[in-house]
Design an enzyme around this catalytic site. Structure first.
Site, mmCIF file in Angstrom:
data_model
loop_
_atom_site.group_PDB
_atom_site.id
_atom_site.type_symbol
_atom_site.label_atom_id
_atom_site.label_comp_id
_atom_site.label_asym_id
_atom_site.label_seq_id
_atom_site.Cartn_x
_atom_site.Cartn_y
_atom_site.Cartn_z
ATOM 1 N N PRO A 176 0.807 -1.224 0.000
ATOM 2 C CA PRO A 176 0.000 0.000 0.000
ATOM 3 C C PRO A 176 0.838 1.271 0.000
ATOM 4 C CG PRO A 176 -0.934 -1.592 1.529
ATOM 5 C CD PRO A 176 0.363 -2.166 1.054
ATOM 6 N N ASN A 218 10.889 -7.653 -14.830
ATOM 7 C CA ASN A 218 11.323 -7.404 -16.201
ATOM 8 C C ASN A 218 10.771 -8.453 -17.161
ATOM 9 O OD1 ASN A 218 12.619 -5.002 -16.657
ATOM 10 N ND2 ASN A 218 14.633 -5.757 -16.092
ATOM 11 N N GLY A 231 -18.036 6.469 -32.891
ATOM 12 C CA GLY A 231 -19.071 7.375 -32.431
ATOM 13 C C GLY A 231 -19.680 6.917 -31.117
ATOM 14 N N ALA A 252 7.840 -9.839 -16.867
ATOM 15 C CA ALA A 252 6.452 -9.431 -17.104
ATOM 16 C C ALA A 252 6.395 -8.204 -18.000
ATOM 17 C CB ALA A 252 5.761 -9.158 -15.773
ATOM 18 N N ARG A 253 7.289 -7.251 -17.780
ATOM 19 C CA ARG A 253 7.301 -6.043 -18.615
ATOM 20 C C ARG A 253 7.559 -6.385 -20.078
ATOM 21 N NH1 ARG A 253 11.189 -3.310 -14.182
ATOM 22 N NH2 ARG A 253 9.577 -2.439 -12.806
ATOM 23 N N ILE A 289 -2.253 -7.265 -5.955
ATOM 24 C CA ILE A 289 -1.590 -8.533 -6.255
ATOM 25 C C ILE A 289 -2.516 -9.392 -7.117
ATOM 26 C CG2 ILE A 289 -0.413 -10.536 -5.297
ATOM 27 C CD1 ILE A 289 0.827 -7.711 -4.679
ATOM 28 N N GLU A 345 3.766 -2.806 -13.264
ATOM 29 C CA GLU A 345 5.109 -3.129 -13.749
ATOM 30 C C GLU A 345 5.894 -1.872 -14.130
ATOM 31 O OE1 GLU A 345 5.221 -5.935 -12.935
ATOM 32 O OE2 GLU A 345 3.562 -7.154 -13.639
ATOM 33 N N GLY A 346 5.636 -0.787 -13.411
ATOM 34 C CA GLY A 346 6.363 0.458 -13.624
ATOM 35 C C GLY A 346 5.532 1.481 -14.363
ATOM 36 N N THR A 347 5.294 2.634 -13.745
ATOM 37 C CA THR A 347 4.530 3.704 -14.363
ATOM 38 C C THR A 347 5.327 4.373 -15.485
ATOM 39 O OG1 THR A 347 5.389 5.351 -12.831
ATOM 40 C CG2 THR A 347 3.391 4.174 -12.152
#
Length: 399
Positions: free
Chosen positions: A146, A253, A352, A255-256, A176, A376-378
């Site tokens: 958190p 990394n 539309g 996962a990224r 998670i 996984e990193g902003t």
């Protein structure tokens, strides 16, 4: 006004102006086509309903296992042993169906299974990996807290030795994936020797996972709060080779890397739907695909998608050659997710008012990608990773 909402894209195969298909091997195309068939049959017809009703498709997990998609890039222990490029192609096809399904595969394989495969003892690998590869057992990866999202070094969860040579873990984790569905959690905690990784069966007393609801994104996936209240573990719960925060970040990394590919799948699907709609939807006596402004939107979207796929393929080839760097992964994640969100939003404008219904996928993809953009990193974190690589000055080291 007549609504024209095609149930399937008129463009049956992705547009390929750069002939990127020629850059794939026969093996890669065959594998990719198999995953695409699974998505067409089992995911695409249900994705809108799963999203609308916030349903996690439990019944899909064994099918993903049978297809070799769980831990696909890992070797041995029942895993498929696929290349980095093949794993990326699978991620792209899965996310063309729904980001939540690609996330399921990523959490299971790139995070939980990779941690066990890379850092676990032989006994731990034999116990968990074969069942995880089939989908019989799901896992999760507890790093984010958190108060420690982009700053995992600020984690407060602790693991202390017990008199019987075991461990007691106390703390909390947030966002998670799969935690309430998992039978085993990879939990990262501070010890006297630094950050270590532990395997925690989720039935252990003191472990509680609570889904975070309601959500406006990733509604076909499950993200949870975890509370660890004096969770007692035996000595062999420790992942023996998981030493230091770098061990956890190396899993991230993995996962990224999948995200670099996956985001382009969501963007591609959004473009295909928009193109089909534009070819069918008539205004002022012509299909809107004939209008210059619509064609500009379609072309701009295709430019970014093909550049993004080319970037993903380049990174995949480097990964298979053992030459991929963390900065390059940050490059791909930052660029491809950012561009994919814009593609999906642009695709929605072509649809539309019909574009805000669940019947058409672009806005669903855009909402899902807001989560992908954060986890996984902003954008900010990956920007500073690249900034440090360019200048030699790590601006994010503020402690």
């Amino acid at each position: 006004m007549t609504s024209t909402t095609p149930s399937a894209p008129l463009q049956q195969h992705p547009i390929d102006l750069l002939a990127l298909e020629d850059e794939l091997t026969d093996r890669e195309r065959e594998w990719r086509d198999g995953v695409r068939d699974l998505v067409t049959r089992a995911i695409r017809p249900n994705a809108a309903r799963w999203f609308a009703d916030a349903v996690f498709p439990d019944e899909l997990v064994p099918e993903l296992g049978r297809a070799g998609l769980l831990g696909a890039h890992l070797s041995g222990y029942g895993c498929a042993g696929r290349s980095a490029v093949e794993y990326g192609l699978a991620a792209m096809e899965l996310e063309a169906g729904d980001s939540g399904i690609r996330t399921l595969v990523s959490v299971q394989g790139s995070l939980a299974m990779t941690a066990i495969h890379r850092y676990g003892s032989e006994a731990q690998k034999e116990r968990w990996l074969p069942a995880m590869a089939t989908g019989e057992v799901l896992g999760c990866f507890g790093l984010t807290e958190p108060e420690a999202g982009s700053d995992p070094a600020g984690m407060r969860t602790t693991a202390t030795p017990t008199p019987d040579a075991g461990w007691s873990i106390t703390g909390s984790k947030r966002w998670i994936g799969l935690a309430s569905k998992a039978e085993v959690a990879v939990i990262w905690a501070r010890t006297e020797d630094g950050v270590r990784g532990f395997l925690v069966p989720t039935a252990t007393p003191g472990f509680t996972a609570t889904p975070i609801e309601p959500k406006l994104s990733m509604r076909a996936s499950v993200q949870c709060d975890i509370v660890l209240d004096d969770v007692r573990l035996p000595p062999d719960a420790l992942l023996p080779e998981a030493r230091g925060l770098g061990a956890a970040l190396r899993c991230l990394n993995e996962a990224r890397y999948g995200i670099v590919w996956g985001a382009m799948g969501a963007a591609r699907d959004a473009l295909e739907v928009a193109l089909a709609y534009a070819q069918q939807r008539e205004q002022f006596g012509s299909p809107i695909a004939a209008f210059q402004l619509t064609q500009q939107k379609l072309v701009d979207m295709e430019l970014e998608i093909e550049k993004g796929v080319l970037l993903a393929l380049h990174l995949g080839r480097r990964k298979d050659a053992g030459r991929l760097t963390p900065e390059q992964v940050s490059f791909g994640k930052l660029n491809n997710v950012r561009e994919a969100i814009e593609v999906c939003r642009q695709a929605r404008t072509i649809l539309g008012g019909n574009g805000v219904t669940t019947e058409l996928s672009p806005l669903r993809h855009a909402l899902n990608l807001e989560s992908v953009r954060t986890y996984e990193g902003t954008d900010e974190v990956h920007t500073l990773v690249l900034g440090a690589a360019m200048t030699g000055i790590p601006a994010f080291r503020i402690r």
